[in-house]
Design a protein around this motif. Sequence first.
Motif, mmCIF file in Angstrom:
data_model
loop_
_atom_site.group_PDB
_atom_site.id
_atom_site.type_symbol
_atom_site.label_atom_id
_atom_site.label_comp_id
_atom_site.label_asym_id
_atom_site.label_seq_id
_atom_site.Cartn_x
_atom_site.Cartn_y
_atom_site.Cartn_z
ATOM 1 N N UNK A 98 17.318 67.807 125.111
ATOM 2 C CA UNK A 98 17.467 67.294 126.724
ATOM 3 C C UNK A 98 19.316 67.678 126.487
ATOM 4 N N UNK A 99 19.879 67.987 125.566
ATOM 5 C CA UNK A 99 20.874 67.921 125.981
ATOM 6 C C UNK A 99 21.493 70.057 125.791
ATOM 7 N N UNK A 100 20.035 70.318 125.947
ATOM 8 C CA UNK A 100 21.131 72.024 125.407
ATOM 9 C C UNK A 100 21.577 72.587 126.568
ATOM 10 N N UNK A 101 22.154 73.020 126.416
ATOM 11 C CA UNK A 101 22.835 74.441 127.385
ATOM 12 C C UNK A 101 21.865 74.621 128.278
ATOM 13 N N UNK A 102 20.816 75.372 127.510
ATOM 14 C CA UNK A 102 19.733 76.395 128.431
ATOM 15 C C UNK A 102 19.341 75.252 128.944
ATOM 16 N N UNK A 103 18.490 73.947 129.358
ATOM 17 C CA UNK A 103 17.791 73.129 129.884
ATOM 18 C C UNK A 103 18.942 72.685 130.342
ATOM 19 N N UNK A 104 20.231 72.216 130.379
ATOM 20 C CA UNK A 104 21.188 71.562 131.520
ATOM 21 C C UNK A 104 21.681 72.933 132.869
ATOM 22 N N UNK A 105 21.073 74.181 132.359
ATOM 23 C CA UNK A 105 22.138 75.245 133.240
ATOM 24 C C UNK A 105 20.448 75.534 134.282
ATOM 25 N N UNK A 106 19.662 75.877 134.094
ATOM 26 C CA UNK A 106 19.304 77.312 134.125
ATOM 27 C C UNK A 106 17.724 76.414 135.133
ATOM 28 N N UNK A 107 17.618 77.211 135.764
ATOM 29 C CA UNK A 107 16.279 76.632 136.819
ATOM 30 C C UNK A 107 14.997 76.371 136.325
ATOM 31 N N UNK A 108 14.568 77.099 135.395
ATOM 32 C CA UNK A 108 12.915 76.850 135.023
ATOM 33 C C UNK A 108 14.130 76.407 133.428
ATOM 34 N N UNK A 109 13.922 74.929 133.291
ATOM 35 C CA UNK A 109 13.977 74.318 131.823
ATOM 36 C C UNK A 109 13.610 74.437 130.978
ATOM 37 N N UNK A 110 13.804 74.464 129.985
ATOM 38 C CA UNK A 110 13.247 74.693 128.575
ATOM 39 C C UNK A 110 12.181 73.313 128.477
ATOM 40 N N UNK A 111 11.622 73.396 128.103
ATOM 41 C CA UNK A 111 10.337 72.260 127.918
ATOM 42 C C UNK A 111 10.946 71.307 126.988
ATOM 43 N N UNK A 112 10.846 72.176 125.829
ATOM 44 C CA UNK A 112 11.715 71.170 124.787
ATOM 45 C C UNK A 112 10.866 72.321 123.687
ATOM 46 N N UNK A 113 11.158 71.577 122.151
ATOM 47 C CA UNK A 113 10.833 72.690 120.958
ATOM 48 C C UNK A 113 10.043 72.680 120.477
ATOM 49 N N UNK A 114 8.867 72.124 120.637
ATOM 50 C CA UNK A 114 7.596 72.260 120.388
ATOM 51 C C UNK A 114 6.438 72.304 121.768
ATOM 52 N N UNK A 115 7.076 72.566 122.341
ATOM 53 C CA UNK A 115 5.649 72.958 123.529
ATOM 54 C C UNK A 115 6.587 74.441 123.952
ATOM 55 N N UNK A 116 6.221 75.275 124.880
ATOM 56 C CA UNK A 116 5.853 76.550 125.469
ATOM 57 C C UNK A 116 7.025 77.721 125.309
ATOM 58 N N UNK A 117 7.518 78.113 124.911
ATOM 59 C CA UNK A 117 8.220 79.299 124.453
ATOM 60 C C UNK A 117 9.154 79.498 126.005
ATOM 61 N N UNK A 118 8.491 79.447 126.461
ATOM 62 C CA UNK A 118 9.276 79.964 128.646
ATOM 63 C C UNK A 118 9.952 79.158 128.053
ATOM 64 N N UNK A 119 11.149 79.633 128.707
ATOM 65 C CA UNK A 119 12.234 79.054 129.157
ATOM 66 C C UNK A 119 13.641 78.948 128.145
ATOM 67 N N UNK A 120 12.806 78.770 127.134
ATOM 68 C CA UNK A 120 13.437 79.026 125.150
ATOM 69 C C UNK A 120 14.638 79.984 124.915
ATOM 70 N N UNK A 121 15.940 79.544 124.413
ATOM 71 C CA UNK A 121 16.956 80.708 123.552
ATOM 72 C C UNK A 121 15.895 81.457 122.945
ATOM 73 N N UNK A 122 16.492 82.693 121.911
ATOM 74 C CA UNK A 122 15.487 83.420 121.049
ATOM 75 C C UNK A 122 15.404 82.676 119.975
ATOM 76 N N UNK A 123 16.929 82.252 119.670
ATOM 77 C CA UNK A 123 17.403 81.165 118.196
ATOM 78 C C UNK A 123 16.159 80.128 118.302
ATOM 79 N N UNK A 124 15.537 79.289 119.525
ATOM 80 C CA UNK A 124 14.614 78.674 119.263
ATOM 81 C C UNK A 124 13.444 79.124 119.009
ATOM 82 N N UNK A 125 12.908 79.810 119.812
ATOM 83 C CA UNK A 125 11.773 80.663 119.547
ATOM 84 C C UNK A 125 11.790 80.814 118.334
#
Length: 137
Positions: A21-48
Amino acid sequence: MKMPTEKIDTAMFAPCGMNCLLCYKHCYHKKPCAGCLNSDMGKPEHCRKCKIKDCIKGKGLAYCFECPDYPCKLIKNLEKSYNKRYQASLMENSEFVRQHGLERFMEQQKGKYTCPKCGGIISIHDRECSECQESMK
């Protein structure tokens, strides 16, 4: 993105001890990341491409601290990086969850990372509010 007033989704806690929840990706994007173990949608490459995520899935565990090899080299390297770059400890996060549970951890994080000015989320990566862009350094 405002800090949720209701219970925080516990799926936002990554196996390594990161509060997604505190990740820059989650904070600043219209389609935020759903978290580590959920879909790869919206995740930065290093998380994928995260080896820790792959490891935990392969072992069928929920959290790294459940593994007999914890803390392994992957965790120690990530911990060192977070200590140095963000003055944060993912291993301390994991230990808090182990001792007090995930819901209590997320409540503690809510207090620590909610912007006092507007209620936005303070990113762990740049210490900036997701809403008013106030720097909390």
